[in-house]
Write an enzyme that holds these catalytic residues in place. Structure first.
Site, PDB file in Angstrom:
ATOM      1  N   LYS A 122      -7.035  50.099  42.087  1.00  0.00           N
ATOM      2  CA  LYS A 122      -5.713  50.177  41.472  1.00  0.00           C
ATOM      3  C   LYS A 122      -4.799  49.056  41.978  1.00  0.00           C
ATOM      4  O   LYS A 122      -3.939  48.563  41.236  1.00  0.00           O
ATOM      5  CB  LYS A 122      -5.085  51.550  41.727  1.00  0.00           C
ATOM      6  CG  LYS A 122      -5.800  52.692  41.012  1.00  0.00           C
ATOM      7  CD  LYS A 122      -5.851  52.493  39.505  1.00  0.00           C
ATOM      8  CE  LYS A 122      -6.437  53.699  38.781  1.00  0.00           C
ATOM      9  NZ  LYS A 122      -6.495  53.526  37.317  1.00  0.00           N
ATOM     10  N   TYR A 162     -11.035  53.691  45.039  1.00  0.00           N
ATOM     11  CA  TYR A 162      -9.957  53.968  44.077  1.00  0.00           C
ATOM     12  C   TYR A 162      -8.699  53.165  44.404  1.00  0.00           C
ATOM     13  O   TYR A 162      -8.142  52.485  43.539  1.00  0.00           O
ATOM     14  CB  TYR A 162      -9.644  55.463  44.073  1.00  0.00           C
ATOM     15  CG  TYR A 162      -8.657  55.865  43.007  1.00  0.00           C
ATOM     16  CD1 TYR A 162      -9.063  56.009  41.676  1.00  0.00           C
ATOM     17  CD2 TYR A 162      -7.311  56.091  43.311  1.00  0.00           C
ATOM     18  CE1 TYR A 162      -8.164  56.368  40.684  1.00  0.00           C
ATOM     19  CE2 TYR A 162      -6.411  56.446  42.328  1.00  0.00           C
ATOM     20  CZ  TYR A 162      -6.833  56.584  41.019  1.00  0.00           C
ATOM     21  OH  TYR A 162      -5.927  56.931  40.038  1.00  0.00           O
TER      22      TYR A 162
END
Length: 254
Positions: free
Chosen positions: A176, A172
């Site tokens: 990002k 994650y």
């Protein structure tokens, strides 16, 4: 067909959570909002819900990891509206928070397919429509966890995590961070076109991705994305903004 005076928006992952809240708030501002969603029944349910509130909401099947579905969605918007004024790349995913050394390559790849490659696929597909807008806006829903500066320092300017604490989630966080780089790259290409491209960290919002442990509602998390989607022509580009309760949000370091 859509009136030439009505602004047109596309929100990916709009059948629930932050995406649906963003769509609702943009619709309340008078926009025609296309609700991009993979799941047809959920997308149609979101359309019915928002239309019942008097909004111009239109479900469009869109799986950001499927180029053919993205192309068909762009084609429909072109045929019905002829242009796009706002793109909110909201669809996102992430695996369970395991240590990096225990995270499989396949999990990282799956997360990047949605959070990074999906954003590139959708943006490229609808960019010709955004170029027809007098004031195009692209908003990429990122996360504080994508900030390399704060990760390296293990600091959180929003105060959610105490000093010395910064979640270590390989798939994650790195997706990002990559999305932030994608944001800057598009912003630089489009600086002379009037299209503003920014990233947003909506805050710790209660959604499926965190098993609804967040402290903000989706409606609160939608505020800054909507703010960036409705910037004036003198608004910033290539910025990273977080919800912090202030009128304009907190400018984050990349």
């Amino acid at each position: 067909m859509t009136s030439s005076s009505t602004r047109v928006a596309l929100v990916t992952g709009a059948n629930k959570g932050i995406g649906r809240a963003v769509a609702r708030q943009l619709g309340a501002l008078g926009m025609c909002v296309y609700l991009g969603a993979r799941n047809e029944s959920r997308g149609q349910a979101a359309e019915r819900e928002l239309c019942a509130e008097g909004l111009d909401a239109r479900f469009v099947r869109l799986d950001v990891t499927d180029e053919s579905s993205v192309a068909l969605a762009a084609k429909r918007i072109d045929e019905e509206a002829g242009r796009l004024d706002v793109l909110v790349n909201n669809a996102g995913t992430g695996g369970p928070p395991t240590p990096p050394s225990q995270t499989s390559t396949d999990q990282v790849r799956r997360t990047f397919e949605t959070n990074v490659f999906g954003v590139v696929t959708v943006t490229n597909a609808v960019l010709p429509l955004l170029r027809r807008s007098p004031s195009g806006r692209i908003v990429n829903v990122s996360s504080l966890l994508g900030s390399l500066a704060y990760a390296a320092e293990r600091t959180d300017p929003t105060g959610l995590f105490p000093p010395g604490v910064f979640p270590v989630v390989l798939d994650y966080n790195t997706s990002k961070a990559a999305l932030n780089a994608v944001t800057i790259t598009y912003a630089n290409e489009l600086r002379d076109t009037g299209i503003l491209v920014n990233a947003v960290s909506p805050g710790f919002v209660a959604t499926d991705i965190n098993e609804h442990r967040g402290i903000l509602t989706p409606e609160q998390g939608a505020r800054i994305p909507v703010l960036l989607a409705t910037l004036g022509d003198d608004g910033p580009t290539a910025t990273f903004v977080s919800e912090d309760g202030t009128a304009t949000g907190l400018r984050l370091a990349w």
